[in-house]
Write an enzyme that holds these catalytic residues in place. Sequence first.
Site, mmCIF file in Angstrom:
data_model
loop_
_atom_site.group_PDB
_atom_site.id
_atom_site.type_symbol
_atom_site.label_atom_id
_atom_site.label_comp_id
_atom_site.label_asym_id
_atom_site.label_seq_id
_atom_site.Cartn_x
_atom_site.Cartn_y
_atom_site.Cartn_z
ATOM 1 N N ASP A 159 120.746 -40.373 61.719
ATOM 2 C CA ASP A 159 121.834 -41.228 62.210
ATOM 3 C C ASP A 159 121.364 -42.050 63.409
ATOM 4 O OD1 ASP A 159 123.794 -39.909 60.414
ATOM 5 O OD2 ASP A 159 123.331 -38.185 61.653
ATOM 6 N N HIS A 187 127.112 -34.357 62.009
ATOM 7 C CA HIS A 187 126.456 -35.245 61.040
ATOM 8 C C HIS A 187 127.444 -35.474 59.897
ATOM 9 C CE1 HIS A 187 123.640 -37.064 58.339
ATOM 10 N NE2 HIS A 187 123.844 -36.121 57.447
HETATM 11 P P1 NAX Z 1 117.574 -31.866 46.440
HETATM 12 O O1 NAX Z 1 118.703 -31.378 45.601
HETATM 13 O O2 NAX Z 1 116.626 -32.871 45.883
HETATM 14 O O3 NAX Z 1 116.707 -30.627 46.933
HETATM 15 C C1 NAX Z 1 117.277 -29.459 47.407
HETATM 16 C C2 NAX Z 1 116.341 -28.346 46.996
HETATM 17 O O4 NAX Z 1 116.837 -27.139 47.576
HETATM 18 C C3 NAX Z 1 116.284 -28.137 45.494
HETATM 19 O O5 NAX Z 1 114.945 -28.224 45.050
HETATM 20 C C4 NAX Z 1 116.857 -26.729 45.304
HETATM 21 O O6 NAX Z 1 116.230 -26.006 44.254
HETATM 22 C C5 NAX Z 1 116.555 -26.104 46.664
HETATM 23 N N1 NAX Z 1 117.393 -24.944 46.983
HETATM 24 C C6 NAX Z 1 118.677 -24.705 46.624
HETATM 25 N N2 NAX Z 1 119.059 -23.508 47.085
HETATM 26 C C7 NAX Z 1 118.006 -23.005 47.770
HETATM 27 C C8 NAX Z 1 117.779 -21.798 48.459
HETATM 28 N N3 NAX Z 1 118.729 -20.870 48.554
HETATM 29 N N4 NAX Z 1 116.568 -21.593 49.018
HETATM 30 C C9 NAX Z 1 115.598 -22.511 48.924
HETATM 31 N N5 NAX Z 1 115.741 -23.679 48.259
HETATM 32 C C10 NAX Z 1 116.942 -23.907 47.700
HETATM 33 O O7 NAX Z 1 118.238 -32.376 47.789
HETATM 34 P P2 NAX Z 1 117.594 -33.300 48.916
HETATM 35 O O8 NAX Z 1 117.905 -34.712 48.625
HETATM 36 O O9 NAX Z 1 116.190 -32.885 49.146
HETATM 37 O O10 NAX Z 1 118.523 -32.913 50.167
HETATM 38 C C11 NAX Z 1 118.442 -31.635 50.764
HETATM 39 C C12 NAX Z 1 119.573 -31.448 51.753
HETATM 40 O O11 NAX Z 1 119.473 -32.401 52.805
HETATM 41 C C13 NAX Z 1 120.968 -31.629 51.157
HETATM 42 O O12 NAX Z 1 121.800 -30.592 51.638
HETATM 43 C C14 NAX Z 1 121.419 -32.955 51.739
HETATM 44 O O13 NAX Z 1 122.816 -33.048 51.822
HETATM 45 C C15 NAX Z 1 120.760 -32.918 53.101
HETATM 46 N N6 NAX Z 1 120.620 -34.185 53.812
HETATM 47 C C16 NAX Z 1 120.771 -34.153 55.147
HETATM 48 C C17 NAX Z 1 120.620 -35.283 55.928
HETATM 49 C C18 NAX Z 1 120.793 -35.216 57.414
HETATM 50 O O14 NAX Z 1 120.694 -36.274 58.041
HETATM 51 N N7 NAX Z 1 121.044 -34.074 58.038
HETATM 52 C C19 NAX Z 1 120.324 -36.596 55.312
HETATM 53 C C20 NAX Z 1 119.737 -36.491 53.946
HETATM 54 C C21 NAX Z 1 120.324 -35.405 53.089
HETATM 55 O O15 NAX Z 1 121.512 -35.860 52.538
#
Ligand code: NAX
Length: 331
Positions: A159, A187
């Site tokens: 952000d 956030h």
């Molecule tokens: P993806 O869905 O591409 O990747 C998430 C990964 O986490 C998947 O590979 C899944 O298998 C894995 N996963 C699920 N449960 C798990 C567990 N218990 N232990 C280990 N791995 C696990 O999502 P992606 O685009 O990489 O985003 C990841 C996270 O970042 C999401 O929660 C998203 O909302 C968050 N974000 C946060 C942002 C921020 O500024 N704070 C911005 C970007 C993003 O939206």
Amino acid sequence: MSAPIRIAVTGAGGQIGYALIFRIASGGLFGPDQPVSLRLLEITPALPSLNGTLMELDDCAFPLLKDVVATDQTTTAFDGADWVILVGGLPRKEGMSRADLIRANGPIFTGQGKAINEAAGPDVRVLTVANPCNTNALIARSHAPKVPAERWFAMTRLDQNRAAAQLAIKAGVGVGEVTQLTIWGNHSDTQYPDYKNALIGGKPATSVINDPTWLSDTFVPTVAKRGSAVIKARGASSAASAANAALDSVRSASFPTKSGDWFSAGVVSDGSYGIPAGLIYSFPLTSTDGKSWSIVQNLPIDDDARARLDASAKELQDERDAVKDLLGPAA
Ligand code: NAX
């Protein structure tokens, strides 16, 4: 050469993970002289594809990458970690409310908090990226009583970077001219990108961009809703920019802050600016030694800003109430 810094990344097989781990391994996090060691956590069904990523890491022949372990076991992933970057979680699906997402993801962070407490290195620091990142960090921290409050961060750096870019574009200057830019709060859409205390080229942003209506009615919502705009344009949520912001967050906490500037991250509130103590709330921070940090004090907060800071705190209190049953002994 110094001993490797061990970095654990959860959700390493996801899109942010893919954009993050190669940059860490190449020296993009701690510089060209610092070896690193990676611990990558995924859920079991994602391990085969993560193994393909390991093959690519080998094929990059990064001299700084000392070793990599991919696992579905949290304590193995966090064993001896100096930094844990919590990226893994369930993405928000069509029609899912924020409350549903909090309830769906919360339990992941109880287990991961316990595993950090049990297995991580003595100086571990934790950055939560997975959404809702402030509240996920709150849950994880509550299960890790051994890890002091100042070691927990929730990522609002994306952000901050988005806000800096918007101000720079509007002012027609390079983004490096924008300093002292705070993201206050959660956030989420209630965050407040504080243009009133920001500088552009060392002058108040409000004098360089002499357009109060644009600042309050266009800039603020553009930053707060940028994530949705990227999803609409790209058909997928921010990944490279989120990974970049995670690197920026860890670096800002790991090196002294440039004089006259600060950075934003969600940290455990100590009651500064009237924000209830214990909430994970984004503040302006500086570090003099790359280990500890402090909240920049005495920034002017007018009535409009006050209302925005309080609205974001209220949202975080509501999120905390929604996961009360998931909180552990250090809450
Ligand atoms: P993806 O869905 O591409 O990747 C998430 C990964 O986490 C998947 O590979 C899944 O298998 C894995 N996963 C699920 N449960 C798990 C567990 N218990 N232990 C280990 N791995 C696990 O999502 P992606 O685009 O990489 O985003 C990841 C996270 O970042 C999401 O929660 C998203 O909302 C968050 N974000 C946060 C942002 C921020 O500024 N704070 C911005 C970007 C993003 O939206």
